[in-house]
Enzyme design. Structure first.
Site, PDB file in Angstrom:
ATOM      1  N   ASN A  88      15.071   1.918  10.143  1.00  0.00           N
ATOM      2  CA  ASN A  88      14.854   0.632   9.477  1.00  0.00           C
ATOM      3  C   ASN A  88      14.188   0.872   8.126  1.00  0.00           C
ATOM      4  O   ASN A  88      13.132   1.492   8.052  1.00  0.00           O
ATOM      5  CB  ASN A  88      13.970  -0.265  10.349  1.00  0.00           C
ATOM      6  CG  ASN A  88      13.698  -1.610   9.696  1.00  0.00           C
ATOM      7  OD1 ASN A  88      14.510  -2.122   8.928  1.00  0.00           O
ATOM      8  ND2 ASN A  88      12.542  -2.191   9.997  1.00  0.00           N
TER       9      ASN A  88
ATOM     10  N   ILE B 213      13.180   5.105  13.792  1.00  0.00           N
ATOM     11  CA  ILE B 213      12.208   5.299  12.710  1.00  0.00           C
ATOM     12  C   ILE B 213      11.916   3.938  12.092  1.00  0.00           C
ATOM     13  O   ILE B 213      12.797   3.297  11.525  1.00  0.00           O
ATOM     14  CB  ILE B 213      12.743   6.274  11.640  1.00  0.00           C
ATOM     15  CG1 ILE B 213      13.177   7.599  12.279  1.00  0.00           C
ATOM     16  CG2 ILE B 213      11.677   6.525  10.567  1.00  0.00           C
ATOM     17  CD1 ILE B 213      13.876   8.550  11.320  1.00  0.00           C
ATOM     18  N   ASP B 214      10.668   3.519  12.224  1.00  0.00           N
ATOM     19  CA  ASP B 214      10.273   2.181  11.770  1.00  0.00           C
ATOM     20  C   ASP B 214       8.842   2.262  11.229  1.00  0.00           C
ATOM     21  O   ASP B 214       7.911   1.722  11.819  1.00  0.00           O
ATOM     22  CB  ASP B 214      10.382   1.193  12.932  1.00  0.00           C
ATOM     23  CG  ASP B 214      10.133  -0.238  12.499  1.00  0.00           C
ATOM     24  OD1 ASP B 214      10.668  -0.643  11.462  1.00  0.00           O
ATOM     25  OD2 ASP B 214       9.381  -0.934  13.204  1.00  0.00           O
ATOM     26  N   ILE B 215       8.694   2.948  10.103  1.00  0.00           N
ATOM     27  CA  ILE B 215       7.365   3.293   9.592  1.00  0.00           C
ATOM     28  C   ILE B 215       7.117   2.591   8.262  1.00  0.00           C
ATOM     29  O   ILE B 215       7.815   2.834   7.271  1.00  0.00           O
ATOM     30  CB  ILE B 215       7.227   4.816   9.415  1.00  0.00           C
ATOM     31  CG1 ILE B 215       7.385   5.512  10.771  1.00  0.00           C
ATOM     32  CG2 ILE B 215       5.875   5.162   8.789  1.00  0.00           C
ATOM     33  CD1 ILE B 215       7.354   7.017  10.701  1.00  0.00           C
TER      34      ILE B 215
END
Length: 220
Positions: A176, A142-144
């Site tokens: 992140n 998850i890197d949003i």
């Protein structure tokens, strides 16, 4: 080659695009590397790639090589996919979800995202995608971000529970986060508390000044 060499002296912007989701996007040569930046932060192939690479090392490259399927929520320029394919040599299926079609266009044109085998890119909202997918995954990254902002839904119970459901037993979540102030650190502490004894949660602070990483293993 000349631009790359000059970029060791000063950054050289070679392309700029406006985006509904990311406002201003820039492709720049910086210290010999081509990077993708938003107005205030790195999106791919700079500090962000270093952050996620450290997270993948915490999980373990050999372990990741044995996974069958990986979900990447927030593709941007595709730097984490590059790490998975070129450095880790992951040969399973990668599904990348990115809401911004302009970002994917830049990723294909400048960073070779479309050149990888077993990679499927879906233009969709991450929240909508995880509601619809019927697949299960061994690793969910998850890197949003929208510039320096993280959507609230990432920290809400419904999304957390859905992600946990999509994760296979002995699989990992790599999350992140950006911590700019006390409220962000408090938000992360609350997020950590939402996982019960069926999960092993580790928080790695100060990965890159303002980044904190979570690795979450599903035990049962």
């Amino acid at each position: 080659m000349i631009k790359r060499l000059l970029s060791f002296l000063f950054p050289l912007k070679i392309h700029e695009r406006k985006s509904v989701y990311s406002k201003n996007l820039e492709v720049t040569w910086n210290n010999g590397y081509l990077v993708l930046d938003s107005e205030n932060t790195n999106y791919s192939f700079g500090s962000l790639q270093r952050v996620l690479k450290k997270g993948l090392k915490y999980i373990g490259y050999e372990r990741i090589q044995n996974f069958k399927s990986i979900l990447v929520l927030g593709v941007a320029g595709g730097s984490v996919i590059e790490t998975l394919k070129r450095e880790i040599k992951f040969e399973g299926q990668i599904t990348g979800v990115e809401i911004d079609p302009i970002v994917i266009e830049l990723a294909n044109n400048y960073f070779g995202l479309g050149n990888y085998n077993n990679v499927t890119i879906v233009i969709d909202d991450a929240f909508a995608f995880v509601l619809k997918t019927k697949e299960k995954y061994d690793l969910i990254i998850i890197d949003i971000f929208q510039d320096t902002t993280m959507p609230n839904f990432l920290f809400e119970d419904f999304f957390i529970n859905r992600i946990n459901f999509l994760l296979n037993v002995n699989g990992f979540i790599l999350f992140n986060t950006m911590t700019l102030d006390y409220n962000d650190r408090r938000r992360n502490a609350l997020y950590k508390s939402k996982f019960n004894s069926n999960y092993s949660v580790r928080l790695y602070p100060k990965i890159e000044v303002h980044n904190e990483l979570f690795t979450i293993k599903k035990l049962q």
